[in-house]
Enzyme design. Structure first.
Site, mmCIF file in Angstrom:
data_model
loop_
_atom_site.group_PDB
_atom_site.id
_atom_site.type_symbol
_atom_site.label_atom_id
_atom_site.label_comp_id
_atom_site.label_asym_id
_atom_site.label_seq_id
_atom_site.Cartn_x
_atom_site.Cartn_y
_atom_site.Cartn_z
ATOM 1 N N SER A 1 50.407 40.336 41.416
ATOM 2 C CA SER A 1 49.258 39.459 41.181
ATOM 3 C C SER A 1 48.501 39.108 42.457
ATOM 4 O O SER A 1 47.940 39.969 43.104
ATOM 5 C CB SER A 1 49.748 38.205 40.446
ATOM 6 N N HIS A 2 48.559 37.845 42.845
ATOM 7 C CA HIS A 2 47.764 37.357 43.980
ATOM 8 C C HIS A 2 48.552 37.417 45.288
ATOM 9 O O HIS A 2 48.057 36.959 46.310
ATOM 10 C CB HIS A 2 47.354 35.917 43.698
ATOM 11 N N ASP B 1 41.658 37.976 41.572
ATOM 12 C CA ASP B 1 42.858 38.253 42.366
ATOM 13 C C ASP B 1 43.285 39.721 42.260
ATOM 14 O O ASP B 1 42.586 40.537 41.649
ATOM 15 C CB ASP B 1 44.005 37.319 41.959
ATOM 16 N N ASP C 1 45.360 41.564 40.498
ATOM 17 C CA ASP C 1 45.414 42.279 39.216
ATOM 18 C C ASP C 1 44.315 41.845 38.245
ATOM 19 O O ASP C 1 44.336 42.237 37.072
ATOM 20 C CB ASP C 1 46.794 42.111 38.573
ATOM 21 N N ASP D 1 43.397 38.890 36.877
ATOM 22 C CA ASP D 1 43.467 37.864 35.830
ATOM 23 C C ASP D 1 42.994 36.490 36.313
ATOM 24 O O ASP D 1 42.639 35.643 35.506
ATOM 25 C CB ASP D 1 44.864 37.795 35.181
ATOM 26 N N ARG D 2 42.970 36.265 37.635
ATOM 27 C CA ARG D 2 42.496 34.966 38.131
ATOM 28 C C ARG D 2 41.013 35.020 38.482
ATOM 29 O O ARG D 2 40.492 36.085 38.798
ATOM 30 C CB ARG D 2 43.257 34.573 39.397
ATOM 31 N N SER E 1 45.578 27.006 38.090
ATOM 32 C CA SER E 1 45.756 28.018 39.121
ATOM 33 C C SER E 1 44.737 29.156 38.973
ATOM 34 O O SER E 1 45.095 30.321 39.090
ATOM 35 C CB SER E 1 47.176 28.559 39.062
ATOM 36 N N LYS F 1 45.252 35.794 30.994
ATOM 37 C CA LYS F 1 44.068 35.190 31.569
ATOM 38 C C LYS F 1 43.173 36.330 32.050
ATOM 39 O O LYS F 1 43.658 37.427 32.312
ATOM 40 C CB LYS F 1 44.411 34.220 32.672
#
Ligand code: G1P
Ligand code: ZN
Length: 545
Positions: free
Chosen positions: A115-116, A279, A281, A283-284, A367, A378
């Site tokens: 992820s991030h 981010d 991947d 999703d953020r 987040s 997300k």
């Protein structure tokens, strides 16, 4: 069809405890012999009816992505998976994976991402299983995978020569077919169905400049496909648009600290009307306006309050949900809309049952996570398009939209303080200290207010009635101000302590304060209670949101 040989490889014991979202460890750890394979075997053991089924495998392009996909294909062949769908070059964002699982009626998907977290040989790597609804596997399954990985003695693999993943094509190995597909199409079509891209594009072309920061991660190609190809904007509206194995040395976490170049463009230089970042991947999301940062909790509230602007939600929404540490801004909107608002533990997996049962349509976390029932993750670019659509319909700036929102609903001043990668002994000491003080806090004063609730959050899923305990310590005051303390489940170095502060101001009060000022008493009193500055030897948190 190529004949295949399956071999059984014996393995030593490995500790593979998954955290908030799957198994996340250093890249070097994942490079150790058998480490990835053991976890994949444990995942496959948890999936009933794997033989003959369809599985999606992709990742965010970080170091080790392609090699991991190739190994997983070999394990799929040994397990007689019917069809393995791989995006070209192995690049698939997390929300696009969720969409593909649903569209292809796959048994699930394997997402290779941390992820991030930073990437590269000295960064992190991760593996996450998503199940057939498109969402992250629930705790019942991740616990089972963990148990299985603890007792695994061997795994099955077929050392076939895996094709390069840089061309579309279909290949057969024994009972398995491997399809290399366009990872952008399904997702960009979905966005086109939800949003009126022409309306957004007209608005942006008038006099509303956009800059999107892909942080050299997976969303670059998606953003170019949507903003440049579909909407006809100039190429340079996407910065850091080429996915790189080490994210160009960036920490692909879209917040004010790690996306500081973008933040400077919007907040200091005021060069654009709208800025956003996603981010590693995809999703953020972080949303910025000219001179204006949108807190993610506020973003969720604004998204919920403006469903009538977005074609995909014109028929209304059934309910909303937020994670416990997310501010209550969305609750105020839900009350006005007369729809239910659920409070879940941290982690997207807790929204799955609510979305599947149609109890909610929109959900989010503080987040930088916002999403809806269109997938089961997300979705960063979805949130960006959602904001642009509201702005296009209302023909206003980000700061006008947010200020009007506060004027209508009041403002939930909110901030999260992260103390990253501190020694675990210190983090545990602080956490246990607060836990032991909970009984004495209740009924007494904290930050000048009576403490109404002092507990460790526990959640009963309204659908399957499963109980998740110890989801974060919270102190709730009589005026509904909140202080929350959690230990991160996604960090890979030492421990990360997260502190969350919230205080409500009604529309008649001063709504223009800096959140750190509005929340100062809560922040100072928590420090007095727990000695965080002293124990961590940090004057300030590593990240303030
Ligand atoms: C963090 C966030 C959480 C999010 C998760 C995965 O988890 O706080 O909201 O769901 O990343 O993106 P944490 O490190 O706090 O356990
Ligand atoms: Zn992510």
């Amino acid at each position: 069809m190529t004949e295949v040989n399956v071999i059984n490889i014996k393995v030593p014991f490995q500790d593979q405890k998954p955290g908030t979202s799957g198994l996340r460890k250093s890249t070097l750890r994942f490079q150790e012999e058998h480490y990835l394979e053991i976890f994949i075997e444990a995942i496959f053991k948890s999936l009933k009816d794997l033989q003959g089924s369809t599985l999606i495998v992709g990742g965010d392009g970080r170091y080790g992505n392609l090699e991991a996909i190739k190994k997983i294909i070999q394990i799929c062949v040994a397990h007689k998976v019917g069809k393995v769908i791989i995006p070209k070059n192995g690049l698939l964002s997390t929300p696009a994976t969720s969409n593909l699982i649903r569209k292809e009626e796959a048994i699930g998907g394997i997402i290779l991402s941390a992820s991030h977290n930073p990437g590269g040989i000295n960064g992190d790597f991760g593996v996450k299983l998503n199940i057939s609804n498109g969402g992250p596997a629930p705790e019942s399954i991740t616990n089972q995978i963990f148990q299985c990985s603890q007792s695994l003695k061997s795994y099955k693999i077929s050392k076939i020569k895996v094709p390069d993943l840089d061309k579309f094509g279909v290949f057969s190995f024994g009972l398995t077919s491997v399809e290399i597909i366009d990872g952008l199409k399904g997702y960009s079509d979905l966005m086109e169905n939800i949003f009126d891209l022409d309306q957004i594009s007209d608005f942006l072309k008038k006099d509303f400049s956009l800059i999107f920061d892909a942080m050299h991660a997976v969303t670059g190609p998606y953003a170019k496909k949507i903003f440049v190809e579909k909407m006809g904007l100039a190429n340079d509206c996407v910065m850091n648009g080429v996915p790189l194995e080490d994210f160009g040395g960036l920490h692909p976490d879209p917040n004010l600290t790690y996306a500081s170049n973008l933040a400077d463009l919007l907040l200091l230089q005021k060069s654009y009307s709208f800025g956003a970042a996603c981010d590693g991947d995809g999703d953020r999301n972080m949303i910025l306006g000219k001179g204006c940062f949108v807190n993610p909790s506020d973003s969720l509230a604004v998204v919920t309050a403006n469903t009538n602007c977005v074609p995909g939600y014109k028929d209304g929404i059934t309910g909303v949900a937020r994670s416990m540490p997310t501010s209550s801004a969305v609750d105020c909107v839900a009350t006005t809309l007369n729809i239910p608002c659920y409070e879940t533990p941290t982690g997207w997996k807790f929204f799955g049952n609510l979305l599947d049962s149609n109890l909610i349509t929109i959900c989010g976390e503080e987040s930088f996570g916002t999403g809806s029932s269109h997938v089961r993750e997300k979705d960063g670019l979805w949130a960006v398009l959602y904001w642009l659509q509201i702005l296009a319909v209302k023909n206003c700036s980000v700061s006008e939209l947010i200020q009007n929102h506060w004027r209508q609903y009041g403002r939930n001043y909110y901030s999260r303080h992260d103390y990253e990668a501190i020694p675990s002994t210190i983090a545990n000491e602080i956490f246990n200290n607060l836990t032991s003080k909970l009984p004495s806090l209740k009924g007494n004063k904290f930050a000048g207010n009576l403490v109404k609730v002092a507990d460790n959050f526990s959640y009963t899923d309204p659908v399957d009635k499963s109980i998740s305990k110890n989801q974060g310590v919270r102190i709730i005051l009589e005026d509904n101000s909140r202080v929350i303390l959690r230990l991160s489940g996604t960090g890979t170095k030492g421990s990360t302590l997260r502190l969350y502060f919230e205080k409500f101001a009604s529309s008649q009060e001063n709504l223009a304060l800096n959140p750190q000022v509005a929340l100062k008493t809560l922040i100072d009193d928590l420090d007095h209670l727990l000695n965080i500055t002293k124990l961590t030897k940090m004057e300030n948190p590593s990240v303030i949101t």
